[in-house]
Write a protein that holds these residues in place. Structure first.
Motif, PDB file in Angstrom:
ATOM      1  N   ASP A  68      11.113   1.744 -16.903  1.00 15.90           N
ATOM      2  CA  ASP A  68       9.988   2.611 -16.555  1.00 15.90           C
ATOM      3  C   ASP A  68       8.895   1.804 -15.860  1.00 15.90           C
ATOM      4  O   ASP A  68       8.428   2.150 -14.760  1.00 15.90           O
ATOM      5  N   ALA A  69       8.483   0.699 -16.477  1.00 18.01           N
ATOM      6  CA  ALA A  69       7.397  -0.108 -15.911  1.00 18.01           C
ATOM      7  C   ALA A  69       7.827  -0.830 -14.638  1.00 18.01           C
ATOM      8  O   ALA A  69       7.012  -1.026 -13.729  1.00 18.01           O
ATOM      9  N   TYR A  70       9.083  -1.230 -14.559  1.00 19.41           N
ATOM     10  CA  TYR A  70       9.620  -1.811 -13.324  1.00 19.41           C
ATOM     11  C   TYR A  70       9.402  -0.827 -12.169  1.00 19.41           C
ATOM     12  O   TYR A  70       8.932  -1.206 -11.092  1.00 19.41           O
ATOM     13  N   GLY A  71       9.732   0.448 -12.400  1.00 20.65           N
ATOM     14  CA  GLY A  71       9.523   1.453 -11.368  1.00 20.65           C
ATOM     15  C   GLY A  71       8.059   1.694 -11.065  1.00 20.65           C
ATOM     16  O   GLY A  71       7.673   1.821  -9.904  1.00 20.65           O
ATOM     17  N   ARG A  72       7.225   1.762 -12.104  1.00 22.64           N
ATOM     18  CA  ARG A  72       5.788   1.992 -11.875  1.00 22.64           C
ATOM     19  C   ARG A  72       5.182   0.847 -11.075  1.00 22.64           C
ATOM     20  O   ARG A  72       4.383   1.076 -10.158  1.00 22.64           O
ATOM     21  N   ALA A  73       5.523  -0.396 -11.436  1.00 26.20           N
ATOM     22  CA  ALA A  73       4.911  -1.554 -10.789  1.00 26.20           C
ATOM     23  C   ALA A  73       5.337  -1.690  -9.332  1.00 26.20           C
ATOM     24  O   ALA A  73       4.603  -2.249  -8.518  1.00 26.20           O
ATOM     25  N   ARG A  74       6.517  -1.183  -8.989  1.00 24.29           N
ATOM     26  CA  ARG A  74       6.997  -1.262  -7.614  1.00 24.29           C
ATOM     27  C   ARG A  74       6.822   0.043  -6.852  1.00 24.29           C
ATOM     28  O   ARG A  74       7.040   0.090  -5.640  1.00 24.29           O
ATOM     29  N   VAL A 113      -2.110  11.496  -7.913  1.00 27.16           N
ATOM     30  CA  VAL A 113      -2.790  11.042  -6.689  1.00 27.16           C
ATOM     31  C   VAL A 113      -2.450   9.597  -6.352  1.00 27.16           C
ATOM     32  O   VAL A 113      -2.979   9.048  -5.377  1.00 27.16           O
ATOM     33  N   VAL A 114      -1.536   8.982  -7.105  1.00 21.43           N
ATOM     34  CA  VAL A 114      -1.344   7.539  -6.956  1.00 21.43           C
ATOM     35  C   VAL A 114      -0.813   7.138  -5.590  1.00 21.43           C
ATOM     36  O   VAL A 114      -0.983   5.998  -5.167  1.00 21.43           O
ATOM     37  N   THR A 115      -0.173   8.046  -4.869  1.00 19.98           N
ATOM     38  CA  THR A 115       0.297   7.712  -3.519  1.00 19.98           C
ATOM     39  C   THR A 115      -0.616   8.286  -2.446  1.00 19.98           C
ATOM     40  O   THR A 115      -0.255   8.306  -1.272  1.00 19.98           O
ATOM     41  N   ALA A 116      -1.783   8.753  -2.843  1.00 20.68           N
ATOM     42  CA  ALA A 116      -2.704   9.381  -1.886  1.00 20.68           C
ATOM     43  C   ALA A 116      -4.075   8.736  -1.933  1.00 20.68           C
ATOM     44  O   ALA A 116      -5.092   9.376  -1.667  1.00 20.68           O
ATOM     45  N   GLY A 117      -4.115   7.436  -2.253  1.00 18.08           N
ATOM     46  CA  GLY A 117      -5.400   6.759  -2.396  1.00 18.08           C
ATOM     47  C   GLY A 117      -6.220   6.743  -1.125  1.00 18.08           C
ATOM     48  O   GLY A 117      -7.444   6.909  -1.167  1.00 18.08           O
ATOM     49  N   GLY A 118      -5.581   6.545   0.018  1.00 18.01           N
ATOM     50  CA  GLY A 118      -6.325   6.514   1.276  1.00 18.01           C
ATOM     51  C   GLY A 118      -6.961   7.849   1.593  1.00 18.01           C
ATOM     52  O   GLY A 118      -8.135   7.909   1.996  1.00 18.01           O
ATOM     53  N   GLU A 119      -6.220   8.924   1.419  1.00 18.23           N
ATOM     54  CA  GLU A 119      -6.765  10.258   1.671  1.00 18.23           C
ATOM     55  C   GLU A 119      -7.888  10.584   0.698  1.00 18.23           C
ATOM     56  O   GLU A 119      -8.901  11.187   1.075  1.00 18.23           O
ATOM     57  N   LEU A 120      -7.717  10.176  -0.556  1.00 18.76           N
ATOM     58  CA  LEU A 120      -8.753  10.429  -1.556  1.00 18.76           C
ATOM     59  C   LEU A 120     -10.023   9.670  -1.220  1.00 18.76           C
ATOM     60  O   LEU A 120     -11.134  10.231  -1.282  1.00 18.76           O
ATOM     61  N   ALA A 121      -9.893   8.401  -0.852  1.00 15.95           N
ATOM     62  CA  ALA A 121     -11.078   7.610  -0.504  1.00 15.95           C
ATOM     63  C   ALA A 121     -11.792   8.210   0.701  1.00 15.95           C
ATOM     64  O   ALA A 121     -13.038   8.263   0.737  1.00 15.95           O
ATOM     65  N   GLY A 122     -11.040   8.685   1.679  1.00 15.74           N
ATOM     66  CA  GLY A 122     -11.659   9.301   2.859  1.00 15.74           C
ATOM     67  C   GLY A 122     -12.458  10.525   2.504  1.00 15.74           C
ATOM     68  O   GLY A 122     -13.571  10.733   3.015  1.00 15.74           O
ATOM     69  N   LEU A 123     -11.930  11.355   1.610  1.00 12.07           N
ATOM     70  CA  LEU A 123     -12.659  12.558   1.217  1.00 12.07           C
ATOM     71  C   LEU A 123     -13.896  12.219   0.405  1.00 12.07           C
ATOM     72  O   LEU A 123     -14.964  12.828   0.582  1.00 12.07           O
ATOM     73  N   LEU A 124     -13.775  11.243  -0.503  1.00  8.72           N
ATOM     74  CA  LEU A 124     -14.939  10.827  -1.290  1.00  8.72           C
ATOM     75  C   LEU A 124     -16.090  10.412  -0.387  1.00  8.72           C
ATOM     76  O   LEU A 124     -17.250  10.804  -0.603  1.00  8.72           O
ATOM     77  N   GLU A 125     -15.773   9.602   0.596  1.00  9.77           N
ATOM     78  CA  GLU A 125     -16.825   9.070   1.462  1.00  9.77           C
ATOM     79  C   GLU A 125     -17.400  10.138   2.377  1.00  9.77           C
ATOM     80  O   GLU A 125     -18.613  10.151   2.626  1.00  9.77           O
ATOM     81  N   ASP A 162      -5.331  -0.846  -8.065  1.00  6.73           N
ATOM     82  CA  ASP A 162      -4.136  -0.204  -7.513  1.00  6.73           C
ATOM     83  C   ASP A 162      -3.432   0.484  -8.678  1.00  6.73           C
ATOM     84  O   ASP A 162      -3.279  -0.130  -9.750  1.00  6.73           O
ATOM     85  N   PRO A 163      -3.001   1.732  -8.522  1.00 10.82           N
ATOM     86  CA  PRO A 163      -2.369   2.420  -9.658  1.00 10.82           C
ATOM     87  C   PRO A 163      -1.083   1.751 -10.133  1.00 10.82           C
ATOM     88  O   PRO A 163      -0.702   1.903 -11.298  1.00 10.82           O
ATOM     89  N   ARG A 164      -0.416   0.984  -9.281  1.00 12.89           N
ATOM     90  CA  ARG A 164       0.801   0.288  -9.703  1.00 12.89           C
ATOM     91  C   ARG A 164       0.496  -0.851 -10.672  1.00 12.89           C
ATOM     92  O   ARG A 164       1.407  -1.345 -11.353  1.00 12.89           O
ATOM     93  N   ASP A 165      -0.752  -1.251 -10.748  1.00 14.39           N
ATOM     94  CA  ASP A 165      -1.155  -2.326 -11.668  1.00 14.39           C
ATOM     95  C   ASP A 165      -1.492  -1.804 -13.056  1.00 14.39           C
ATOM     96  O   ASP A 165      -1.704  -2.596 -13.980  1.00 14.39           O
TER      97      ASP A 165
END
Length: 541
Positions: free
Chosen positions: A57-63, A212-224, A391-394
């Motif tokens: 599980d964690a192997y997949g999350r981290a990668r 939202v873990v694969t949408a960080g760039g879009e989320l940051a753009g909307l926040l700003e 980073d959500p993978r961390d």
């Protein structure tokens, strides 16, 4: 294509999937699979089947990909069930391949070695997808279908049981492209209506969960663009790095954030379950002007009412909403920043001497490093909030709340990301659940620092009993001498007994190229200013 046995076929499929490491326990009912994986890839022999699934599980999350676990039949598959529940709760992509008795005896109830009643039914109950291999011509297709199911949002573990005679048999496989899973998307009118509400916002907030873990760039753009503040569930942490001035984080139930929510005029939530422990058992009040995005249709409006429910992928839907974002009113973003500072400073003060350890972990770790956490007071109080994630993978932790999973998860994450250090935060009680994995740690020797917070038992429940009842029950436990235990396992050992020990000792441990066990002696270190109790209600209290 023909393969000599099922193990060779499994290796071929795993290579297609980009998996180079598999976690499990060898058995008479998975021997061909383990032998092939060990010969061609990396097989990690954990000491318990639950840890195999946790590590995968964690192997997949981290990668950000798929992990694989191999277990045995009956009791072995049953041992894995608890960790499959964790992966199901988290939506983690895990391919779980388990043995089964010989086809000739399957379902006969004879008591054939390792046989259990309705193993597939058990796996179906704790997996997002479960299937049985019926013959040597369909194994490849069944494995690929399981992998696709595990990788398709909202995700979860996929279990495949494989009778041992069919594992030994020669396999016929014709790889075929599986059709891509359909990705839902809101209609134009739904987006327009939600966009109009977002455009009207003058005091906007956003709440991001694991979706939202694969949408960080879009989320940051909307926040700003909107000047919004970002709240997160534990699972959404790091989607936007937590040193960003608009990220409040996992503090939704604090008084300062409750006040901010009361004054917000629009709330946009993305991919969050609104778990009970993150909403004060659903008593947290949210704005009525609520836009919710989720790829799981059943999640929309399940916990809180929504004005606009958008069934779709987080990244695509956020990108479609971005043109509608308008700057917030004067002073709102400054207030968001002030609340961010306030909640962090208050928690830092409340945890007393443990603040030095939190600070030392972050100082010792490079920006890209995994922090895996078991369910223990340091994790639940400050590890889930104050220890910054970028980073959500961390951010690896048991989302279902079960204790004892942190070390297995840490091993999986560390082997997934060998070029970066991994830190595991565990309690002595939780670590005792799977002490055997110390031997896995010693054998595999990843770059992993295991920090054990030793308070002689189950501190979370002890604090509850001290607060709400007149006696303690089941919470005070015998604890090993961790220095002797580390020495017996061939692990380096360090001890933190005062605040001034934290920086040098954690820096030394993290700088190591292998594993280190660091004991935090909580009796010597001293108590938190405010004892931590879990956010659950006690009837009548």
């Amino acid at each position: 294509m023909r393969y000599d046995n099922g193990g060779d076929l499994l290796v071929a499929v795993l290579r297609e999937l980009g998996i180079d490491t598999v976690f499990g326990i060898v058995s008479v009912h998975n021997l061909p699979l383990v032998e092939a994986v060990d010969r061609e890839l990396r097989f990690v022999p954990v000491r318990h089947e639950a840890s195999a699934v946790n590590a995968a599980d964690a192997y997949g999350r981290a990668r950000g990909t798929l992990g694989c676990a191999l277990t045995s039949t009956g009791t072995g598959a049953g041992n894995a069930a608890g960790s499959l529940i964790e992966a199901l709760s988290a939506g983690s992509s895990v391919l779980h391949v388990t043995g089964q008795v010989e086809s000739e005896f399957l379902g006969s109830g004879r008591g054939f070695i390792h046989e259990t009643k309705d193993q597939l039914g058990m796996l179906s109950a704790v997996s997002a997808h479960a299937a049985s291999v019926p013959d040597a011509e369909q194994a490849g297709r069944i494995l690929r279908e399981a992998a696709r199911a595990a990788l398709t949002a909202p995700g979860g573990p996929a279990s495949v049981e494989w009778p041992i005679d069919l594992q030994f048999a020669a396999q016929t496989d014709e790889p075929a492209e599986l059709p891509a899973a359909a990705v839902p998307a809101p209609t134009g009118s739904e987006l327009a209506a939600a966009g109009a509400l977002l455009a009207s916002a003058r005091r906007p907030l956003v709440w991001a969960g694991g979706g939202v873990v694969t949408a960080g760039g879009e989320l940051a753009g909307l926040l700003e663009a909107a000047g919004a503040g970002l709240l997160t569930s534990n699972s959404g942490r790091g989607a936007v790095p937590e040193d960003h001035e608009q990220v409040i984080g996992n503090f939704a139930t604090t008084p300062a954030v409750r006040a901010l929510l009361a004054d917000a005029d629009v709330l946009l939530t993305i991919g969050t379950h609104f778990r009970s422990n993150e909403t004060a058992d659903y008593t947290l009040e949210l704005p009525g002007a609520h836009i919710q995005i989720d790829i799981d249709k059943d999640a929309l409006g399940r916990v809180y009412p929504v004005a606009h429910a958008l069934h779709g992928d987080a990244a695509a839907t956020l990108a479609a909403l971005l043109p509608h974002a308008r700057p917030s009113e004067s002073g709102w973003t400054d207030r968001v920043g002030a609340v961010r500072t306030e909640v962090r400073a208050l928690l830092h003060d409340n945890i007393g001497p443990q603040a030095a350890i939190c600070d030392a972990i972050r100082a010792a770790l490079p920006r890209e490093a995994v922090v895996a956490r078991d369910v223990t007071i340091p994790s639940s109080s400050w590890g889930n909030r104050l220890l910054e994630m970028y980073d959500p993978r961390d951010n690896v932790f048991p989302r279902g709340g079960g204790i004892g999973q942190g070390l297995g998860m840490g091993i999986g994450a560390a082997l997934a990301r060998p070029d970066a250090p991994t830190v595991v935060i565990a309690g002595d009680g939780g670590l005792a659940v799977h002490l055997g994995e110390l031997l896995t740690l010693a054998q595999e020797r990843p770059r992993l620092t295991l920090i054990v917070f030793n308070d002689g038992g189950y501190g979370v429940l002890r604090n509850m009993q001290d607060r709400y009842s007149e006696r303690r029950s089941g919470v005070d436990l015998a604890t090993p001498d961790f220095e002797l235990l580390a020495r017996a396992c061939g692990l380096p050992y360090l001890r933190i007994a005062a605040e001034e020990h934290a920086d040098p000792m954690l820096a030394e441990a993290v700088a190591s190229n292998g594993p280190t066990l660091v004991e935090v002696d909580l009796t010597a270190l001293g108590p938190m200013k405010v004892p931590f109790t879990p956010p659950v209600r006690i009837p009548g209290q």
